[in-house]
Design a protein around this motif. Structure first.
Motif, short mmCIF file in Angstrom:
data_model
loop_
_atom_site.label_atom_id
_atom_site.label_comp_id
_atom_site.label_asym_id
_atom_site.label_seq_id
_atom_site.Cartn_x
_atom_site.Cartn_y
_atom_site.Cartn_z
N VAL A 209 -1.26 2.82 -46.91
CA VAL A 209 -0.52 3.92 -46.29
C VAL A 209 0.34 4.57 -47.37
O VAL A 209 1.13 3.89 -48.04
N ARG A 210 0.16 5.87 -47.57
CA ARG A 210 0.91 6.56 -48.61
C ARG A 210 2.41 6.48 -48.33
O ARG A 210 2.85 6.64 -47.20
N GLN A 212 4.16 3.78 -48.66
CA GLN A 212 4.53 2.39 -48.45
C GLN A 212 4.44 1.63 -49.78
O GLN A 212 3.65 1.98 -50.65
N PRO A 213 5.27 0.59 -49.96
CA PRO A 213 5.19 -0.21 -51.20
C PRO A 213 3.80 -0.82 -51.37
O PRO A 213 3.12 -1.12 -50.38
#
Length: 401
Positions: A209-210, A212-213
């Protein structure tokens, strides 16, 4: 297509650009960008320490591609990056750049080749902890969730189990890096085709997920064939980005700051060299203060302490000699502050050769000597590391002699 090619730390160029594109470059601080006061579509562009490949899509105008290349050969840049990430496993020649002398094509090729090598024996599998709701119980029941969500009903069950799967952090990171590169203009066609093939091999892996770490991973014997690919993938995910700018301008780009690359390399290499003398080295030391009240915090790049916690060496790495307007010799003043606060009689600044000469300065009424050292980045990697060890010995000698 408007093509602009600059080299880091070279004289400024006058370039014809749409005013909105020039403004976008100035906003990004991709280069020092200033418009001509009489010709609004003439811009003075000067590259600093940031090497990058940037594409600007300007509404209603030609696409602009800006390339800033390092003075160093790309293969040497990869060595500096690789040594910082992996002291023992990344040397000159380990990462194939296929003769590309530009940043984006070289790293796209390298990521694709290392990904191919990692996946040659099939996708790595591992255990992944999974929470699920199911009518068949496997693993263990999450009792608190079962009571809270199901009010004690036995089914469906809130369960947790470990699944042996290819949908693990290592594969997800590789997929994310491949997809990020495929979104960047400027990747050569042949490399792009091979990246599409690698994406297909990773198609069953859950996309990240863009924003997110990144999921964590630990080097081990089991994932050894992935190590180079994962470290390169991390570089891509840390340094490639897309942004929407004022005026509807869209930017896709890839960036390395040579200041950071050089400073990280020098500090990690010096820490490794100083380890032979005992004690320990702190990078970006945070417990150093200029004043007795410990209000003014200062942060040397490297401080070497003995086993009792006494500071023995302080060093700062500077890719380029600092000459801010109106404040000459700022690097020396900074090192004087570090040496004074740590109670040391020697302070060491390390530069890339060509940006500063070997020099020493004895500060009046203090007895503090400020040393400026220059490293030649153009020599073979083995010679460069040997120079670092010689430099570490010079730093230590006044303390242990």
């Amino acid at each position: 297509m408007i093509e602009v090619h600059l080299v880091e730390h070279t004289p400024a160029r006058i370039v014809s650009l749409p005013h909105i594109a020039g403004q976008a470059l100035a906003t990004l601080k991709a280069v020092d960008a200033a418009p001509d006061p009489y010709e609004p579509e003439l811009w003075r562009l000067k590259a600093g320490s940031k090497v990058r490949a940037v594409t600007l899509d300007v509404p209603g105008r030609e696409t602009m591609r800006l390339r800033i290349t390092p003075k160093l050969p790309i293969q040497r840049l990869f060595f500096l990056l690789g040594y910082t990430l992996d002291l023992g496993g990344w040397r000159d020649g380990d990462v194939d750049v296929a003769g590309y002398d530009e940043l984006l094509p070289a790293i796209a090729h390298a990521v694709e080749r290392q990904t191919d090598r990692a996946l040659r024996q099939g996708l790595l599998q591992g255990y992944r902890s999974t929470d699920a709701t199911a009518f068949v119980v496997r693993g263990r029941v999450r009792e608190a969730d079962q009571i809270r969500r199901r009010f004690g009903a036995p089914l469906p069950a809130e369960i947790a189990y470990d699944e042996f799967t290819t949908d693990i952090a290592e594969n997800r990171i590789l997929r994310a890096a491949v997809e990020r590169l495929l979104r960047l203009p400027g990747v050569p066609g042949a490399v792009r085709t091979r990246l599409v093939h690698q994406r297909a091999r990773l198609a069953e892996v859950t996309p990240l997920v863009r924003g997110q770490p990144l999921p964590g991973w630990q080097p081990s014997r089991l994932n050894a064939r992935y190590h180079h690919a994962l470290r390169l993938a991390g570089l891509v995910l840390d340094n490639a980005s897309a942004e929407h700018l004022p005026g509807g301008v869209r930017m896709n780009g890839f960036l390395f700051d040579m200041n950071t690359v050089f400073e990280d390399f020098v500090c990690v290499a010096l820490r490794e060299a100083l380890s032979a003398y005992g004690g320990h080295a702190a990078l970006q030391a945070t417990n150093v203060y200029l004043d007795e009240a410990e209000i003014i915090r200062i942060r040397p790049d490297l401080v070497w302490y003995d086993d009792s916690g006494a500071a023995l060496v302080v060093a700062d790495a500077k890719y380029k000699l600092g000459k801010p307007h109106g404040y000459p010799d700022a690097d020396l003043y900074q090192m004087l502050a570090y040496s004074t606060s740590l109670g040391l009689k020697d302070g060491h600044s390390v530069y890339a050769k060509g940006n500063a000469p070997h020099a020493g300065h004895l500060v009046r009424h203090s007895g503090i000597a400020l040393h400026q050292h220059a490293l030649d980045l153009d020599v073979p990697s083995s010679v460069l590391i040997r120079e670092i060890h010689v430099l570490a010995a010079r730093m230590v000698r006044p303390r242990l002699g």
